[in-house]
Design an enzyme around this catalytic site. Structure first.
Site, PDB file in Angstrom:
ATOM      1  N   HIS A  11      84.434  67.445  64.501  1.00 54.61           N
ATOM      2  CA  HIS A  11      84.534  66.227  65.314  1.00 54.61           C
ATOM      3  C   HIS A  11      84.291  66.479  66.795  1.00 54.61           C
ATOM      4  O   HIS A  11      83.431  65.837  67.412  1.00 54.61           O
ATOM      5  CB  HIS A  11      85.901  65.575  65.106  1.00 54.61           C
ATOM      6  N   CYS A  43      90.203  63.092  57.249  1.00 52.35           N
ATOM      7  CA  CYS A  43      91.151  62.003  57.046  1.00 52.35           C
ATOM      8  C   CYS A  43      90.853  61.226  55.768  1.00 52.35           C
ATOM      9  O   CYS A  43      91.702  60.469  55.280  1.00 52.35           O
ATOM     10  CB  CYS A  43      91.134  61.059  58.236  1.00 52.35           C
TER      11      CYS A  43
END
Length: 444
Positions: A11, A43
């Site tokens: 990320h 996630c």
């Protein structure tokens, strides 16, 4: 042409790489990543395991081809062995054993975090699992095709542990969740909120075990049971979710470190060595709720840090405005969100903290369809009245409300400012004297 090397492409790294490539055409960008994929949304692993999404395809938002198409030079499945900070040189080894060297003008460390591995007997047994990378989740899902795995034990009752407990239950397994703490989600919520989640887990068939420390895992080749300091639980798979530690291997002997080993950075993401930046889970953040350096590993923080580092490495002076650790979770329809400090954390950080709270229906009582209660707690400093944190829980989607409290903490807003805040009213959405207004009005 100035060369910027980014080590890590999840990320934080991906956000950083894209920011440089999209805004600074005069920079040469070189990327190293030890994995064989880029930008996996961890996630979504619980949703994948719990069969709430069709597969993993949508959990990637970038890849090597996209980044090379923009002009980056990408080394995948290539481990950086060392960085010579004095001579600005990187040494790496690819999957075939080939040695690679790259010089740099600036380097950005986006090495992320690693699962904490307990030193207990039985870690080598089959079906002892971590869930961090795409490969971890894929391995677990493949193993769950075996119907003999009927019971899964999740060790750890933080966000990931709670989400996985739901996921494995949705997958048709019996679940035990164990933690040495006396409640779940204690890092984000005060006890009356954590008890709501504990009861929610129990009502949905999860065996919840608190105040027990795992001492060993036993079995003959495969997992057969997990032993704590108080009991033994029969199980077929153990999933360890006891936390993460910063991956600081490349700089632990050269860069200034935080108390947990994360690279200490300033608001420009600069480390203690010139031209070396650190972003994401391997680096610290500035926490507005305590007005000091902290470690808060969240994907949102990682992305923002990547953007900030990219601009500064390319010569544009941009500073982070800090973070509040805003977060959320949704388990079997119970939605919980928080930002800033819990009451316990506020007191531990030296604040004379108190709370105000209110519980009410989201909409007027005459709205009979889908009108759930909302519980709100606001933590604030008794002396300055400044808001330090907020927690919300409901079976309504109240998630957007926490953004206002995040901004309030960032800007140092007092609880009294909320008393007459212009909050709109429409029966479809809320009440004229809603829980935010009422919590503020009833504050001591």
């Amino acid at each position: 042409m100035e060369k910027i090397v980014v080590v890590g492409a999840n990320h934080a790294g991906t956000a950083c790489i894209n920011t440089i490539l999209d805004n600074y055409k005069d920079k040469e960008v070189v990327v190293f990543d030890a994995n064989n994929n880029i930008s996996f949304l961890g996630c979504g692993m619980a949703l994948w395991i719990g069969k709430q999404i069709a597969g993993a395809e949508g959990l990637f938002y970038s890849n090597k081809e996209i980044l090379t198409g923009k002009g980056a030079k990408i080394y995948m499945e290539t481990k950086v062995d060392c960085i010579d900070y004095d001579n600005k040189k990187i040494c790496a080894t690819d999957k075939d054993g080939n040695k690679i060297e790259e010089t740099y003008d600036k380097v950005i460390l986006a090495t992320g975090s690693l699962p904490i591995t307990p030193r207990i007997e039985g870690m080598e047994l089959e079906n002892v699992q971590f869930v961090k990378l795409y490969q971890n989740a894929a391995e677990v899902i493949e193993k769950l095709k075996d119907d003999s795995i009927k019971h899964v034990t999740v060790v750890g009752a933080g966000y990931i542990g709670v989400e996985l407990a739901e996921a494995f239950k949705r997958n048709g397994r019996e679940i035990t969740m164990i933690d040495c703490a006396d409640t779940c989600l204690s890092g984000y919520y005060d006890r009356d909120f954590t008890e709501m989640m504990t009861e929610n887990l129990k009502q949905n068939g999860v065996q919840v075990v608190f105040n027990e420390m795992v001492s060993k895992i036993v079995g003959n080749g495969k997992v057969e049971a997990i032993v704590t300091d108080k009991n033994e639980y029969k199980t077929d798979m153990v999933v360890l979710c006891i936390g993460f530690r910063p991956n600081n291997e490349l700089g632990k002997d050269s860069l200034e470190l935080f108390r947990n080993g994360a690279y200490i950075v300033n608001k420009r993401q600069e480390t203690s060595i010139k031209d070396v930046y650190a972003i994401g889970d391997c680096a610290t953040v500035y926490d507005n709720s305590i007005k000091d350096t902290n470690y808060i590993a969240l994907a949102t923080n990682a992305v923002r840090s990547g953007v900030v580092a990219a601009h500064n490495a390319c010569g544009t002076d941009i500073q982070s405005i800090g973070v509040q650790g805003s977060n959320g979770i949704s388990i079997w329809g119970l939605n919980m969100v928080s930002t800033g400090l819990t009451l316990e954390k506020a007191k531990a950080n030296g604040y004379d903290a108190i709370t105000t709270e209110f519980e009410d229906l989201q909409k007027p009582a005459f709205i009979e369809h889908k009108n759930e209660k909302v519980k709100l707690r606001i933590v604030y400093d008794k002396n300055t009245r400044v808001i330090l944190g907020a927690q919300m829980a409901s079976r309504e989607d109240i998630s957007m409300g926490i953004h206002m409290f995040s901004l309030a903490i960032q800007e140092g807003v007092t609880i009294d400012k909320l008393k007459l805040l212009d909050i709109f009213f429409l029966p479809h959405f809320n009440q004229p004297y809603n829980y935010i207004t009422m919590a503020a009005l009833t504050a001591k």
